[in-house]
Motif scaffolding. Structure first.
Motif, PDB file in Angstrom:
ATOM      1  N   THR A  73      13.751   9.971  15.243  1.00  0.00           N
ATOM      2  CA  THR A  73      13.974   9.903  16.675  1.00  0.00           C
ATOM      3  C   THR A  73      12.527  10.071  17.124  1.00  0.00           C
ATOM      4  O   THR A  73      11.964  10.089  18.529  1.00  0.00           O
ATOM      5  N   ALA A  74      11.571  10.388  16.125  1.00  0.00           N
ATOM      6  CA  ALA A  74      10.012  10.648  16.643  1.00  0.00           C
ATOM      7  C   ALA A  74       9.431   9.068  17.164  1.00  0.00           C
ATOM      8  O   ALA A  74       9.883   8.231  16.721  1.00  0.00           O
ATOM      9  N   PRO A  75       8.631   9.464  18.349  1.00  0.00           N
ATOM     10  CA  PRO A  75       7.977   8.256  18.510  1.00  0.00           C
ATOM     11  C   PRO A  75       7.219   7.574  17.543  1.00  0.00           C
ATOM     12  O   PRO A  75       6.757   8.272  16.353  1.00  0.00           O
ATOM     13  N   ASN A  76       7.317   6.147  17.412  1.00  0.00           N
ATOM     14  CA  ASN A  76       6.701   5.069  16.364  1.00  0.00           C
ATOM     15  C   ASN A  76       7.118   5.707  14.882  1.00  0.00           C
ATOM     16  O   ASN A  76       6.227   5.668  13.741  1.00  0.00           O
ATOM     17  N   ALA A  77       8.468   6.193  14.936  1.00  0.00           N
ATOM     18  CA  ALA A  77       8.995   6.572  13.613  1.00  0.00           C
ATOM     19  C   ALA A  77       9.000   5.248  12.592  1.00  0.00           C
ATOM     20  O   ALA A  77       8.968   4.172  13.160  1.00  0.00           O
ATOM     21  N   PRO A  78       8.727   5.508  11.497  1.00  0.00           N
ATOM     22  CA  PRO A  78       8.718   4.525  10.235  1.00  0.00           C
ATOM     23  C   PRO A  78      10.068   3.830  10.102  1.00  0.00           C
ATOM     24  O   PRO A  78      11.224   4.801  10.342  1.00  0.00           O
ATOM     25  N   ASP A  86       0.827  -1.174   0.196  1.00  0.00           N
ATOM     26  CA  ASP A  86      -0.020   0.068   0.030  1.00  0.00           C
ATOM     27  C   ASP A  86       0.827   1.114   0.100  1.00  0.00           C
ATOM     28  O   ASP A  86       1.736   1.390   0.823  1.00  0.00           O
ATOM     29  N   VAL A  87       0.907   1.884  -1.026  1.00  0.00           N
ATOM     30  CA  VAL A  87       1.323   3.380  -1.091  1.00  0.00           C
ATOM     31  C   VAL A  87       0.529   4.433  -0.583  1.00  0.00           C
ATOM     32  O   VAL A  87      -0.569   4.670  -1.137  1.00  0.00           O
ATOM     33  N   GLY A 138      12.596  16.626   0.343  1.00  0.00           N
ATOM     34  CA  GLY A 138      12.953  16.427   1.900  1.00  0.00           C
ATOM     35  C   GLY A 138      12.211  17.063   2.891  1.00  0.00           C
ATOM     36  O   GLY A 138      11.772  16.490   3.968  1.00  0.00           O
ATOM     37  N   ASP A 139      11.917  18.365   2.773  1.00  0.00           N
ATOM     38  CA  ASP A 139      11.348  19.180   3.611  1.00  0.00           C
ATOM     39  C   ASP A 139       9.763  18.870   3.707  1.00  0.00           C
ATOM     40  O   ASP A 139       9.191  19.494   4.694  1.00  0.00           O
ATOM     41  N   GLN A 140       9.307  17.910   2.988  1.00  0.00           N
ATOM     42  CA  GLN A 140       7.771  17.669   3.097  1.00  0.00           C
ATOM     43  C   GLN A 140       7.521  16.274   3.761  1.00  0.00           C
ATOM     44  O   GLN A 140       6.385  15.931   4.136  1.00  0.00           O
ATOM     45  N   VAL A 141       8.823  15.484   4.087  1.00  0.00           N
ATOM     46  CA  VAL A 141       8.550  14.177   4.644  1.00  0.00           C
ATOM     47  C   VAL A 141       7.981  14.078   6.389  1.00  0.00           C
ATOM     48  O   VAL A 141       7.100  13.338   6.377  1.00  0.00           O
ATOM     49  N   SER A 142       8.343  15.162   6.762  1.00  0.00           N
ATOM     50  CA  SER A 142       7.978  15.145   8.482  1.00  0.00           C
ATOM     51  C   SER A 142       6.423  15.191   8.230  1.00  0.00           C
ATOM     52  O   SER A 142       5.350  14.581   9.134  1.00  0.00           O
ATOM     53  N   ASP A 143       5.762  16.147   7.496  1.00  0.00           N
ATOM     54  CA  ASP A 143       4.297  16.378   7.589  1.00  0.00           C
ATOM     55  C   ASP A 143       3.759  14.952   6.790  1.00  0.00           C
ATOM     56  O   ASP A 143       2.536  14.770   7.267  1.00  0.00           O
ATOM     57  N   ALA A 144       4.268  14.535   5.847  1.00  0.00           N
ATOM     58  CA  ALA A 144       3.711  13.124   5.127  1.00  0.00           C
ATOM     59  C   ALA A 144       3.848  12.176   6.210  1.00  0.00           C
ATOM     60  O   ALA A 144       2.725  11.323   6.199  1.00  0.00           O
ATOM     61  N   ILE A 145       4.585  12.010   7.004  1.00  0.00           N
ATOM     62  CA  ILE A 145       4.802  11.043   7.873  1.00  0.00           C
ATOM     63  C   ILE A 145       3.623  11.181   9.047  1.00  0.00           C
ATOM     64  O   ILE A 145       2.648  10.180   9.330  1.00  0.00           O
ATOM     65  N   ARG A 184       0.810  12.808   8.459  1.00  0.00           N
ATOM     66  CA  ARG A 184      -0.688  12.700   8.087  1.00  0.00           C
ATOM     67  C   ARG A 184      -0.943  11.168   7.545  1.00  0.00           C
ATOM     68  O   ARG A 184      -1.938  10.878   7.853  1.00  0.00           O
ATOM     69  N   HIS A 185       0.086  10.503   7.268  1.00  0.00           N
ATOM     70  CA  HIS A 185      -0.168   9.108   6.636  1.00  0.00           C
ATOM     71  C   HIS A 185       0.181   7.983   7.612  1.00  0.00           C
ATOM     72  O   HIS A 185      -0.248   6.742   7.413  1.00  0.00           O
ATOM     73  N   ARG A 186       1.148   8.154   8.499  1.00  0.00           N
ATOM     74  CA  ARG A 186       1.580   7.176   9.382  1.00  0.00           C
ATOM     75  C   ARG A 186       1.980   5.685   8.774  1.00  0.00           C
ATOM     76  O   ARG A 186       1.612   4.893   8.873  1.00  0.00           O
TER      77      ARG A 186
END
Length: 215
Positions: free
Chosen positions: A64-69, A21-22, A29-36, A38-40
């Motif tokens: 280092t974020a909690p539950n990081a992918p 699933d995509v 790269g500056d959009q990665v945090s928001d995408a994570i 939003r989509h988990r």
């Protein structure tokens, strides 16, 4: 549509066709945090060469974020320096764009199931890092650990030092992909390890690595 967007679309199509699933995409790269947020996602496949914020920096900012992918770095080149930088940033995998569909999909599944996947030359870099400070003490400890495994589990551990997906390892050992998964899971449990990369390091330190034995 620019070349980067075309490449993302092609990879997305491959992943979807293989049953993954995509859930989202990011342009830089500056959009990665928001995408994570939003989509988990479970895994982030990230290009290291981006315009504004590099993939390596984006990995570093988000591991280092909690539950990081899990982050899997994707590149066309992959010098030793780039591989080392990705590992230091927190990448759980490192793949090359010319790996082909199975060479991308298989490792992504391996990251989810066993925590790590380093393809091709990146595997050699990883093992050089791990064995740079190798000593007789490390070797003895690694051999003690491998003595806890069955013969087939040791064979699979040795094959991990050559990299490759579970399917490729299965073909080399003439066993099924599911059997490879079962042996890896069992070996990790017995040795108290968290991922297949650590198991490969133990095998290499013990001197049974395929990359050093010529097997």
């Amino acid at each position: 549509m620019d070349d980067d967007a075309l490449a993302r679309s092609a990879i997305s199509s491959v992943l979807t066709s293989k049953g993954l699933d995509v859930v989202g995409e990011a342009d830089d790269g500056d959009q990665v945090s928001d995408a994570i947020a939003r989509h988990r996602p479970d895994v982030v496949l990230i290009d290291l060469r981006m315009r504004r914020v590099s993939g390596i920096e984006a990995i570093r900012q988000n591991t280092t974020a909690p539950n990081a992918p899990h982050f899997v770095a994707l590149t066309s080149f992959g010098s030793d320096e780039e591989v080392n930088a990705a590992i230091d940033a927190g990448a759980a995998g490192f793949l090359y764009k010319d790996a082909g569909p199975d060479g991308i999909v298989g490792p992504i599944r391996d990251v989810v199931e066993h925590g790590g996947a380093f393809g091709g030359a990146a595997a050699a870099v990883l093992l050089r890092r791990a064995t740079a400070s190798q000593s007789d003490q490390y070797t003895a400890r690694a051999r003690e650990q491998l003595a806890l495994l069955t013969e087939k589990e040791r064979e699979v551990a040795a094959e991990l030092t050559r990299s490759g997906t579970n399917q490729e390892i299965g073909r080399r050992l003439y066993i099924s992909e599911n059997t490879v998964k079962r042996h890896i899971t069992s070996a990790l449990r017995k040795l108290g390890l968290s991922d297949r990369t650590q198991l490969a390091v133990v095998a290499d330190r013990a001197g049974i690595g395929r990359s050093t034995s010529g097997g």
